[in-house]
Design a protein around this motif. Structure first.
Motif, PDB file in Angstrom:
ATOM      1  N   LYS A   1      20.004  15.632  13.505  1.00 25.95           N
ATOM      2  CA  LYS A   1      19.748  15.125  12.159  1.00 25.95           C
ATOM      3  C   LYS A   1      20.573  15.878  11.126  1.00 25.95           C
ATOM      4  CE  LYS A   1      15.694  18.096  11.542  1.00 25.95           C
ATOM      5  NZ  LYS A   1      14.248  18.169  11.504  1.00 25.95           N
ATOM      6  N   GLU A   2      20.842  17.172  11.380  1.00 23.33           N
ATOM      7  CA  GLU A   2      21.657  17.940  10.436  1.00 23.33           C
ATOM      8  C   GLU A   2      23.086  17.414  10.401  1.00 23.33           C
ATOM      9  OE1 GLU A   2      18.281  20.413  11.866  1.00 23.33           O
ATOM     10  OE2 GLU A   2      19.852  19.276  12.896  1.00 23.33           O
ATOM     11  N   ALA A   3      23.623  17.095  11.563  1.00 28.12           N
ATOM     12  CA  ALA A   3      24.985  16.557  11.615  1.00 28.12           C
ATOM     13  C   ALA A   3      25.048  15.187  10.952  1.00 28.12           C
ATOM     14  CB  ALA A   3      25.455  16.485  13.062  1.00 28.12           C
ATOM     15  N   LYS A   4      24.028  14.373  11.156  1.00 27.15           N
ATOM     16  CA  LYS A   4      24.003  13.048  10.527  1.00 27.15           C
ATOM     17  C   LYS A   4      23.898  13.165   9.009  1.00 27.15           C
ATOM     18  CE  LYS A   4      22.041  10.807  14.589  1.00 27.15           C
ATOM     19  NZ  LYS A   4      20.847  10.204  15.216  1.00 27.15           N
ATOM     20  N   ALA A   5      23.125  14.134   8.543  1.00 25.98           N
ATOM     21  CA  ALA A   5      23.015  14.349   7.093  1.00 25.98           C
ATOM     22  C   ALA A   5      24.340  14.822   6.514  1.00 25.98           C
ATOM     23  CB  ALA A   5      21.908  15.359   6.800  1.00 25.98           C
ATOM     24  N   GLY A   6      25.001  15.742   7.213  1.00 21.18           N
ATOM     25  CA  GLY A   6      26.302  16.220   6.759  1.00 21.18           C
ATOM     26  C   GLY A   6      27.327  15.114   6.727  1.00 21.18           C
ATOM     27  N   ASP A   7      27.325  14.261   7.735  1.00 17.93           N
ATOM     28  CA  ASP A   7      28.238  13.121   7.796  1.00 17.93           C
ATOM     29  C   ASP A   7      28.017  12.189   6.609  1.00 17.93           C
ATOM     30  OD1 ASP A   7      30.088  11.240   8.817  1.00 17.93           O
ATOM     31  OD2 ASP A   7      28.513  10.206   9.927  1.00 17.93           O
ATOM     32  N   LEU A   8      26.748  11.911   6.307  1.00 15.37           N
ATOM     33  CA  LEU A   8      26.430  11.024   5.186  1.00 15.37           C
ATOM     34  C   LEU A   8      26.880  11.630   3.859  1.00 15.37           C
ATOM     35  CD1 LEU A   8      25.064   8.460   4.122  1.00 15.37           C
ATOM     36  CD2 LEU A   8      22.903   9.726   4.085  1.00 15.37           C
ATOM     37  N   LEU A   9      26.611  12.921   3.666  1.00 22.02           N
ATOM     38  CA  LEU A   9      27.009  13.578   2.424  1.00 22.02           C
ATOM     39  C   LEU A   9      28.535  13.566   2.248  1.00 22.02           C
ATOM     40  CD1 LEU A   9      24.689  16.708   2.227  1.00 22.02           C
ATOM     41  CD2 LEU A   9      24.849  14.861   0.545  1.00 22.02           C
ATOM     42  N   ALA A  10      29.258  13.820   3.339  1.00 18.18           N
ATOM     43  CA  ALA A  10      30.719  13.854   3.259  1.00 18.18           C
ATOM     44  C   ALA A  10      31.292  12.503   2.876  1.00 18.18           C
ATOM     45  CB  ALA A  10      31.304  14.315   4.592  1.00 18.18           C
ATOM     46  N   ARG A  11      30.604  11.430   3.264  1.00 18.30           N
ATOM     47  CA  ARG A  11      31.085  10.086   2.914  1.00 18.30           C
ATOM     48  C   ARG A  11      30.661   9.685   1.499  1.00 18.30           C
ATOM     49  NH1 ARG A  11      28.720   6.384   6.391  1.00 18.30           N
ATOM     50  NH2 ARG A  11      27.542   7.892   7.594  1.00 18.30           N
ATOM     51  N   LEU A  12      29.482  10.159   1.077  1.00 13.04           N
ATOM     52  CA  LEU A  12      28.986   9.783  -0.250  1.00 13.04           C
ATOM     53  C   LEU A  12      29.651  10.584  -1.369  1.00 13.04           C
ATOM     54  CD1 LEU A  12      25.146   9.402   0.412  1.00 13.04           C
ATOM     55  CD2 LEU A  12      26.815   7.565   0.042  1.00 13.04           C
ATOM     56  N   ILE A  13      29.798  11.884  -1.146  1.00 11.06           N
ATOM     57  CA  ILE A  13      30.390  12.753  -2.182  1.00 11.06           C
ATOM     58  C   ILE A  13      31.440  13.662  -1.528  1.00 11.06           C
ATOM     59  CG2 ILE A  13      28.558  12.744  -3.909  1.00 11.06           C
ATOM     60  CD1 ILE A  13      27.357  15.219  -2.559  1.00 11.06           C
ATOM     61  N   PRO A  14      32.562  13.092  -1.115  1.00 14.19           N
ATOM     62  CA  PRO A  14      33.542  13.850  -0.327  1.00 14.19           C
ATOM     63  C   PRO A  14      34.098  15.082  -1.019  1.00 14.19           C
ATOM     64  CG  PRO A  14      34.459  11.758  -1.100  1.00 14.19           C
ATOM     65  CD  PRO A  14      32.994  11.694  -1.351  1.00 14.19           C
TER      66      PRO A  14
END
Length: 276
Positions: free
Chosen positions: A248-261
């Motif tokens: 879940k941590e990796a998925k959250a990081g992936d989402l953040l990187a796409r939303l606010i790169p």
């Protein structure tokens, strides 16, 4: 592509003596695969090979190789072909990391990491690609990382290598589209392996701060059993999933990187456990 069937198929795993690689070997053994296990740790490799045989692997072969030696891996591909006739699944799992900031890290250590984490992935894939192309329904798995999705401070060399593995895997997947070879890039995060505690210290660590930080990171952040990561990877190969983000941590990081790169690390830094 059809679902990948493991029974009777030849599976090559690098970094197979411990962690995710060892767990993968046991999962595939229980699927009655033929295993060719690669690692520089001869003792660990022998132990995993024995466990894999006991778990149901149809056959197990091992090769002690230091992926930092810059070899083209053609001899490794030839050994697999001689023993099993070819390769159906190649898993480039081996990886290392460094402790210290980019300012502290020596270029010799930086190059050592890049040799194992990136160049060995490219060279091994290149060496085995003819075999994969000759076996319709074959598959390639490359292990990137959460740090191939987000780039933390003090992990410049590691993040560079894992972002590169991600790009290599995605481009190769597109290139091989329609040629009956699947490609999965895996981004694990928080898996309990010894990669942090075995990190090479680059430069002096007279007060032990680097070693202590690696130990704290391993205890606080690396909590998922490698067996669970291996289970997810095997399932991803079976279903021909092109991309797998683990935890879940990796998925959250992936989402953040796409939303606010441009600003994701500001958010991540605020929620990291104290001391990491």
């Amino acid at each position: 592509m059809d679902r990948f069937v493991f029974a009777g198929r030849t599976c090559v795993i690098t970094g197979a003596a411990s962690g995710i690689g060892a767990a993968l070997a046991l999962h595939l053994a229980r699927r009655e695969a033929l295993l060719f296990l690669v690692d520089r740790d001869a003792g660990g490799l022998a132990r995993v090979a024995a466990q894999a045989k006991a778990a149901g692997a149809r056959d197990v072969a091992t090769e002690v190789v230091d992926l930092a030696d810059g070899g083209d891996r053609l001899d490794l591909a030839a050994a697999v072909e001689a023993r099993f006739g070819g390769t159906d699944l190649l898993i480039n799992n081996a990886g290392v990391t460094l402790s210290g900031s980019f300012e502290q890290v020596s270029m010799d250590d930086y190059d050592w990491l890049m040799e194992i984490n990136l160049r060995a992935v490219v060279r091994t894939t290149k060496a085995f690609l003819p075999q994969l192309l000759a076996r319709p329904g074959a598959h390639l798995v490359n292990l990137s990382s959460l740090f191939g999705l987000v780039a933390p401070p003090r992990q410049v060399a590691y993040a560079t290598s894992k972002f590169a593995v991600r790009g290599f895997s995605e481009a190769l997947r597109h290139e091989l589209a329609g040629r009956q070879v699947g490609v999965t890039v895996v981004h694990p995060g928080g898996v309990r392996t010894n990669i942090a505690t075995s990190a090479r210290l680059s430069g002096p660590d007279l007060d032990g701060q680097q070693a202590a930080a690696a130990k704290a990171f391993s205890e606080k952040a690396l909590t998922m059993p490698p067996e669970e990561a291996a289970r997810q990877i095997v399932a991803a190969v079976e279903s021909r999933k092109p991309r797998l983000v683990i935890s879940k941590e990796a998925k959250a990081g992936d989402l953040l990187a796409r939303l606010i790169p441009g600003h994701y690390w500001n958010v991540i830094a605020r929620v990291l456990p104290k001391g990491l």
